[in-house]
Design an enzyme around this catalytic site. Structure first.
Site, mmCIF file in Angstrom:
data_model
loop_
_atom_site.group_PDB
_atom_site.id
_atom_site.type_symbol
_atom_site.label_atom_id
_atom_site.label_comp_id
_atom_site.label_asym_id
_atom_site.label_seq_id
_atom_site.Cartn_x
_atom_site.Cartn_y
_atom_site.Cartn_z
ATOM 1 C CG HIS A 1 -12.100 -8.250 5.182
ATOM 2 N ND1 HIS A 1 -11.455 -9.107 6.031
ATOM 3 C CD2 HIS A 1 -11.474 -8.377 3.985
ATOM 4 C CE1 HIS A 1 -10.501 -9.740 5.376
ATOM 5 N NE2 HIS A 1 -10.483 -9.307 4.133
ATOM 6 C CD GLU B 1 -1.667 -2.465 1.342
ATOM 7 O OE1 GLU B 1 -0.546 -2.667 1.868
ATOM 8 O OE2 GLU B 1 -2.445 -3.388 1.032
#
Lengths: 490, 367
Positions: B172, B102
Site C-alpha cells: 500500500h 486490474e
C-alpha cells in the site's frame, strides 16, 4: 430445523428492514446465522481492497462447501435441539433455502461434489454432414444463392491468398506469414453473419473476416510488405492488419489482450444504444490467459453485447489442447461465467453462419455476451517460423486437410444447389491467383514509408524528446548513409 | 517507532498546510483563465486533494456525456472516497464497479476509449497495477502507433493512488512511476497539491493520449488549499519552478515535494538558496526547465520515494549531465527510497526524509 428456519427468515426480514433492500439483496450470515452488515464498514484510509486479500475474509460467509457438509447439518440439528423445538413447519420444503446473493440456494443433506466433467461431452452443432449434405429441418435456408456464392468465393480467395503469401515468404519476399488454412469456414461464415456495423476485435488468424468486409488483396499485400501505403506505416510484422473503415481493429501479437478490450467496445455500443455488437476472435491457447477470464467475466457482469468466437483448432503452436486445459473445451466455461454458449462445427460454414447469426441477434436484443466455440483444426503451421510436423503426426494433418476440409464441404453443398460447377471453380481459382500475384508485384514496387513515420503517432503530436532524436538520427544518417536501407526515404 | 511515524506525519501536515506557494501557479492560471482578481481567488473554497479529484471527476462527467468512471468499489464512492456522489449524479451506467481484476479494468478501458469515449479507470492502489501492465505497455501505449493512427485509445486515463502513507507496508506504499516512464506512447502525471490535482487530472482526461495519473494518497486528506471551483486545466509536460533559488536545483514530484520544501526551508537557515522544481509530468518530461535551472545553480538534487536504482531520478540525472556537464559543480545527488521492498516498521528508515535531503544539499553545495 424449525428454529433454524425461523431464524433464517427473521434474518432475511431484519436485513430487508434495516438495509432497505429487496429480499434478494445481499444477505451475509455468520456461521450461526447471525446477521452481519451487508456493507462492511469503511476501513481507515490506506487499507482498502488488499487488506481483504491478505487477511482472512472479514466476514465469514456460508460457503458452498459448508452448505453441503453433513457436519454442518449435524451442528445445526444440535443447535435447534438445544433450543426450543415446539414449532411445526408449515412450508418446510420450499422454505429451506439460503437467500444468497445471486438467488436462492437450496440445501441438501447429501454431500456431493460436482463432477469435474459431464458424463458426455457437449455436442457440436452442425448443419452439413461430412459429405456436404444438409441435415434436415435446419434454419440454414437463410443462405441464398448470392450469399452462398460470395461465401464460397471468399473462402477460395482466402485459401489462395494464404497459399501465395506463404510461398512469397518462402521466397524471401516478405519476412513472415501466417495462414488460416483449415479455418476458412470460421473466418468467412462468421464474418458473413455479422453486419458492417459490428466491430471486430481480431487475434491474428482472422484475415478472412477482413477479406469479407472488402479489404482488398492489394491492401493485404501492402501490409505484408510494410510499404508506404500500408495503413500501419510499416511498423508491424506482416499479417498485423487493421482497418478503420472496416471496423476491424489492428492486430497485436500478445494473446488474448483483445478480449477485455472487446467488452469495453461493446459497452460503448450498449451505451450508445446501437444495433450492433463486437465480435472478439481468439484461439484455444488464448483461453489460458488471464485476459480471457477477465474479458468473459467483465462481459457477463457488464451485460455487454459481445460475441466471443473461439477457434478451437487443437494446437497453440506445439501445445496440444490436452496440455492447455482439462475442461470439455471452451464451451463449458461459458456457464461458469454466466454466459450463453454454443459449440459448433467450425468446418461447417452453414453451422458457423447460423450460430453466429443467432448469437448476434441475442447479443443485441438481450444485451448480453455469447460464447461460440468452433471446433476446427489448424491445418497449416502456426506461422512461417514453425514446422508443425515436428510435434504432430502427418496423418492427423492430412485427415483434417482432406477428409474434413471446410471449403470442399461447403462446395459440395453449393454445387448440390446447382449454384456452382467445375467451370466456375477453375475460372475463379485462376482469376484469384492472378490477382494475388499482381497484388504482390504491385506492393513490392512501392517504396517504404518515410523516416518521419518512425517518430509519428507515438503520441498525437511529436514531443520534444522525439524531435531531438529525429534530428540526431538524421545527422547520423548523413554521416553513415551506408548503414541504412535505401528503400526508406529519409 | 510510533512516535517517529507520528512526527513525520505531523511534519507532513505542517508542511502541507501552508501550501500557497505550491499552488500559486494553478491559482494564477485559474484566475487568469477567468480574468479573475486576487480578491476572487481568496474566495475559492479550501479543499483537500481527495475532494479536488472528486470535483475534477464531476466536471469531467458533466462536460462530456461520453465519459465514464469505473474501477473496484468506485460506485459507492471508492475506498478513498474520491468518487463520492458520481454514481448518484451521473447514473450507474457511467460510474460503476468492475470485477476485481486490474487487467480487465484497463483492457475494458482501452476498448471503451477506442470507441471515442473518455474512460477514467481507477486502480485502487498503484501497488496493484501490475496485472494490468501488459494492457498498458503492449496495448494502450502502442494502440495509435501500431495502427498507423487509424485507432487510438487516447481517451483512457488510469488513476492510481501511490506512495507512502506511514502504515502501508509492501503493498500500500509503492511508487511504480519509473516502470511506466519506460513506455513510449503513454504519459505519466503526478500532482503535488489539490489545485494541481484538479487541473492536471482534467488535462489528462481530455488529453488525446493514454495517461497514468498517480495520486499521492498521503495528501488525500492532509493537503488542503484553495481550489478554484470552475473548470480549468493545467498544461502537461511543463515543469514548474515552485521555489526560486540560486545555489542548487531540486527536482521532485507528488508528495515528496513537501518533504523537499521543508529541506529547502532548513537549508535557507543555513544560508543555502534552493530552487525547487515540480516535474508534474514525468513522461514526456520537461527537460528544458530543469536544464535552465541547473545552468543557473550548477547543482542538482533529485528526490523520490521509489527505490534509487532504476528510478526516474537516474534518467533526469543522466539527461542533465549530458546537457550541463561543464556547468555542474558537484555530482548530481539522488535522495530516494532504498533498494528494498517497501518496509512497514522500517518505513522511517527507508524514506528519503528531510534530513537525508538536507545533508545532501549541504554536501553538494560544499563539494
Amino acid at each position: 430445523m424449525a428454529t433454524w428456519l425461523r431464524r433464517t427468515r427473521a434474518v432475511a426480514h431484519y436485513l430487508r428492514r434495516s438495509s432497505g433492500r429487496p429480499s434478494t439483496s445481499r444477505v451475509v450470515l455468520d456461521r450461526q446465522g447471525a446477521p452481519l452488515p451487508a456493507v462492511p464498514p469503511l476501513g481507515s484510509v490506506g487499507i482498502g481492497r488488499a487488506a481483504g486479500r491478505i487477511s482472512p475474509a472479514p466476514f465469514p460467509v456460508f460457503s458452498a462447501k459448508r452448505l453441503e457438509s453433513t457436519r454442518a447439518e449435524k451442528h445445526l440439528a444440535s443447535v435447534h435441539e438445544a433450543e426450543d423445538d415446539d414449532t411445526v413447519d408449515d412450508d418446510d420444503d420450499d422454505a429451506q433455502v439460503l437467500d444468497f446473493p445471486g438467488g436462492k440456494v437450496a440445501f441438501t443433506s447429501r454431500m456431493q461434489f460436482i463432477a469435474e466433467s459431464a458424463e458426455e461431452r457437449v455436442p457440436c452443432y452442425r448443419v452439413l454432414d461430412d459429405y456436404g449434405q444438409q441435415i434436415e429441418n435446419d434454419c440454414s435456408a437463410q443462405v441464398n444463392e448470392e450469399l452462398a456464392v460470395k461465401m464460397y468465393t471468399d473462402m477460395v480467395t482466402l485459401q489462395i491468398m494464404d497459399a501465395v503469401f506463404f510461398e512469397a515468404q518462402r521466397q524471401g519476399r516478405i519476412s513472415f506469414y501466417l495462414t488460416s488454412m483449415g479455418e476458412e469456414a470460421i473466418n468467412i461464415a462468421s464474418a458473413a453473419a455479422l453486419t458492417d456495423d459490428d466491430v471486430v476485435m481480431p487475434q491474428y488468424r482472422e484475415q478472412g473476416v477482413l477479406l469479407w468486409r472488402g479489404f482488398t488483396l492489394q491492401e493485404f499485400a501492402n501490409q505484408c510488405f510494410g510499404n508506404k501505403v500500408d495503413y500501419g506505416k510499416g511498423r508491424q510484422m506482416p499479417i498485423h492488419y487493421g482497418s478503420n473503415k472496416h471496423n476491424y481493429f489492428t492486430v497485436s501479437s500478445p494473446i488474448a489482450t483483445q478480449i477485455p478490450q472487446a467488452v469495453g467496445a461493446a459497452y460503448s455500443l450498449k451505451m450508445d444504444k446501437r444495433s450492433a455488437c463486437v465480435a472478439a476472435y481468439f484461439g484455444d491457447g488464448s483461453t489460458s490467459e488471464g485476459d480471457f477470464h477477465a474479458g468473459l467475466n467483465f462481459a457477463a457482469v457488464m451485460e455487454a453485447p459481445v460475441i466471443f468466437i473461439c477457434r478451437n483448432n487443437g494446437w497453440a503452436i506445439s501445445t496440444h489442447t490436452r496440455e492447455q486445459f482439462r475442461s470439455d473445451g471452451i464451451v463449458v466455461r461459458g456457464q461458469a461465467y454466466g454466459i450463453r454458449s454454443i459449440r459448433v462445427d467450425g468446418n461447417d460454414a452453414l453451422a458457423v453462419y447460423s450460430a453466429v447469426r443467432e448469437a448476434r441477434e441475442m447479443a443485441i436484443k438481450d444485451q448480453m455476451p455469447i460464447l461460440v466455440e468452433a471446433l476446427t483444426y489448424r491445418v497449416g503451421h502456426h506461422s512461417t517460423s514453425d514446422d508443425s510436423t515436428k510435434y504432430r503426426p502427418m496423418d492427423e494433418i492430412e485427415y483434417w486437410k482432406m477428409s474434413r476440409n471446410p471449403v470442399n464441404r461447403f462446395r459440395k453443398w453449393v454445387e448440390r444447389n446447382m449454384w456452382w460447377d467445375d467451370k466456375k471453380e477453375v475460372e475463379l481459382r485462376n482469376n484469384i491467383r492472378k490477382q494475388v500475384l499482381q497484388a504482390i508485384q504491385t506492393a513490392e514496387t512501392y517504396e517504404k514509408p518515410p523516416l518521419s513515420d518512425l517518430f509519428r503517432d507515438v503520441y498525437d503530436t511529436l514531443p520534444s524528446n522525439l524531435h531531438e532524436q529525429e534530428s540526431q538520427l538524421r545527422e547520423t544518417i548523413e554521416r553513415h548513409p551506408k548503414d541504412y536501407p535505401l528503400d526508406v526515404p529519409v | 517507532m510510533a512516535t517517529s511515524a507520528a512526527q513525520r506525519f505531523g511534519r507532513r501536515l505542517a508542511s502541507s498546510v501552508p501550501r500557497r506557494r505550491f499552488s500559486s501557479s494553478a491559482a494564477a492560471a485559474a484566475a487568469a483563465a477567468t480574468g479573475g482578481s486576487a480578491v476572487q481567488r481568496t474566495q475559492n473554497p479550501s479543499l483537500n486533494l481527495c475532494s479536488a479529484i472528486n470535483q475534477a471527476l464531476h466536471i469531467a462527467l458533466d462536460t462530456d456525456p461520453r465519459s465514464y468512471v469505473f474501477g473496484e468499489d468506485v460506485s459507492f464512492g471508492g475506498v478513498f472516497r474520491c468518487t463520492v456522489g458520481l454514481a448518484d449524479r451521473f447514473g450507474k451506467g457511467r460510474v460503476f464497479n468492475t470485477p476485481l481484476c486490474e487487467q480487465g479494468i484497463v483492457g475494458f478501458g482501452i476498448g471503451l476509449a477506442a470507441m471515442g469515449n473518455r474512460a477514467v479507470a481507477e486502480i485502487q492502489f498503484a501497488d496493484y497495477i501490475f496485472p494490468a501492465f501488459d494492457q498498458i505497455v503492449n496495448e494502450a501505449a502502442k494502440f495509435r502507433y501500431r495502427s498507423g493512427n487509424q485507432f487510438n485509445c487516447g481517451g483512457l486515463t488510469i488513476r492510481a493512488p501511490y506512495g507512502a502513507v506511514g502504515h502501508g507496508g509492501h503493498y500500500h506504499s509503492q511508487s511504480p512511476e519509473a516502470f511506466f516512464c519506460h513506455v513510449p506512447g503513454i504519459k505519466v502525471v503526478i500532482p503535488r497539491s489539490p489545485s494541481q490535482a484538479k487541473g492536471l487530472l482534467l488535462s489528462c482526461i481530455r488529453d488525446p493520449n493514454p495517461i497514468v495519473f498517480f495520486e499521492p494518497k498521503w495528501l488525500y486528506r492532509l493537503a488542503v488549499e484553495e481550489v478554484p471551483e470552475h473548470d480549468y486545466t493545467l498544461p502537461l509536460s511543463e515543469a514548474e519552478v515552485i521555489r526560486e533559488g540560486t545555489d542548487i536545483t531540486m527536482v521532485g514530484w507528488g508528495a515528496q515535494l513537501s518533504v523537499m520544501e521543508e529541506a529547502c526551508l532548513d537549508a535557507e537557515n543555513d544560508g543555502i538558496s534552493c530552487e525547487l522544481i515540480d516535474l508534474k509530468t514525468l513522461l514526456p518530461w520537461d527537460k528544458e526547465t530543469v536544464e535552465a535551472s541547473v545552468r543557473k545553480t550548477g547543482r542538482l538534487l533529485i528526490s523520490h520515494e521509489a527505490p534509487v536504482t532504476g528510478g526516474f531520478g537516474a534518467e533526469i540525472s543522466a539527461s542533465i549531465v549530458e546537457r550541463c556537464f561543464l556547468r555542474l559543480q558537484a555530482p548530481v545527488a539522488r535522495i530516494c527510497g532504498l533498494d528494498t521492498p517497501f518496509p512497514l516498521v522500517f518505513e522511517p528508515f527507508y524514506l528519503p526524509t528531510k534530513n537525508k535531503i538536507l545533508d545532501a544539499i549541504k554536501s553538494t553545495v560544499n563539494y
